[in-house]
Design a protein around this motif. Structure first.
Motif, short mmCIF file in Angstrom:
data_model
loop_
_atom_site.label_atom_id
_atom_site.label_comp_id
_atom_site.label_asym_id
_atom_site.label_seq_id
_atom_site.Cartn_x
_atom_site.Cartn_y
_atom_site.Cartn_z
N UNK A 12 -3.42 1.44 -1.54
CA UNK A 12 -3.44 1.79 -2.96
C UNK A 12 -2.15 1.92 -3.60
N UNK A 13 -1.10 2.06 -3.24
CA UNK A 13 0.03 2.24 -3.92
C UNK A 13 0.99 1.26 -4.31
N UNK A 14 0.94 0.06 -3.55
CA UNK A 14 1.38 -1.28 -3.83
C UNK A 14 0.52 -2.30 -4.00
N UNK A 15 -0.84 -2.03 -3.75
CA UNK A 15 -2.10 -3.12 -3.94
C UNK A 15 -1.77 -4.39 -3.12
N UNK A 16 -1.17 -4.30 -2.00
CA UNK A 16 -0.97 -5.46 -0.96
C UNK A 16 0.47 -5.89 -1.04
N UNK A 17 1.17 -5.96 -2.40
CA UNK A 17 2.44 -6.42 -2.48
C UNK A 17 3.37 -5.40 -1.93
N UNK A 40 7.38 -0.63 0.34
CA UNK A 40 6.57 0.33 -0.05
C UNK A 40 6.56 1.53 0.85
N UNK A 41 6.96 2.72 0.25
CA UNK A 41 7.07 3.69 1.20
C UNK A 41 5.95 4.36 1.93
N UNK A 42 4.73 4.01 1.05
CA UNK A 42 3.55 4.51 1.37
C UNK A 42 2.95 3.86 2.76
N UNK A 43 3.12 2.64 2.75
CA UNK A 43 2.72 1.79 3.92
C UNK A 43 3.89 1.09 4.82
N UNK A 44 5.11 1.43 4.31
CA UNK A 44 6.36 0.83 4.95
C UNK A 44 6.16 -0.34 5.36
N UNK A 45 5.78 -1.32 4.28
CA UNK A 45 5.96 -2.71 4.19
C UNK A 45 4.84 -3.58 4.85
N UNK A 46 3.85 -3.01 5.11
CA UNK A 46 2.77 -3.58 5.76
C UNK A 46 1.72 -4.24 4.80
N UNK A 47 1.58 -3.55 3.62
CA UNK A 47 0.55 -3.81 2.61
C UNK A 47 -0.76 -3.31 2.81
N UNK A 48 -1.14 -2.75 3.97
CA UNK A 48 -2.31 -1.92 4.44
C UNK A 48 -2.34 -0.40 4.56
N UNK A 49 -3.42 -0.11 4.14
CA UNK A 49 -3.34 1.53 4.45
C UNK A 49 -3.47 2.05 5.63
#
Length: 60
Positions: A12-17, A40-49
């Protein structure tokens, strides 16, 4: 018509990007742009929650 059925939750932080390249404005000697790759620091670059079951709860 739906495009694809998504089985994994999108971050939800990066919308998959999850990774972006940011130009610094500077140029290298060969004329290419100097860029920074940021994930993205939330998903660590995976794009998935991360699912709630995958989180470790600490505290009381």
């Amino acid at each position: 018509m739906p495009q694809h059925a998504k089985t994994a939750r999108v971050c939800r932080d990066c919308d998959g990007f999850a990774a972006v390249a940011i130009t610094t404005g500077a140029l290298h000697r060969d004329g290419t742009r100097a860029t920074l790759r940021v994930v993205c620091p939330a998903c660590k670059g995976t794009g998935h929650a991360v699912s709630a079951a995958g989180l470790a709860h600490a505290g009381r």
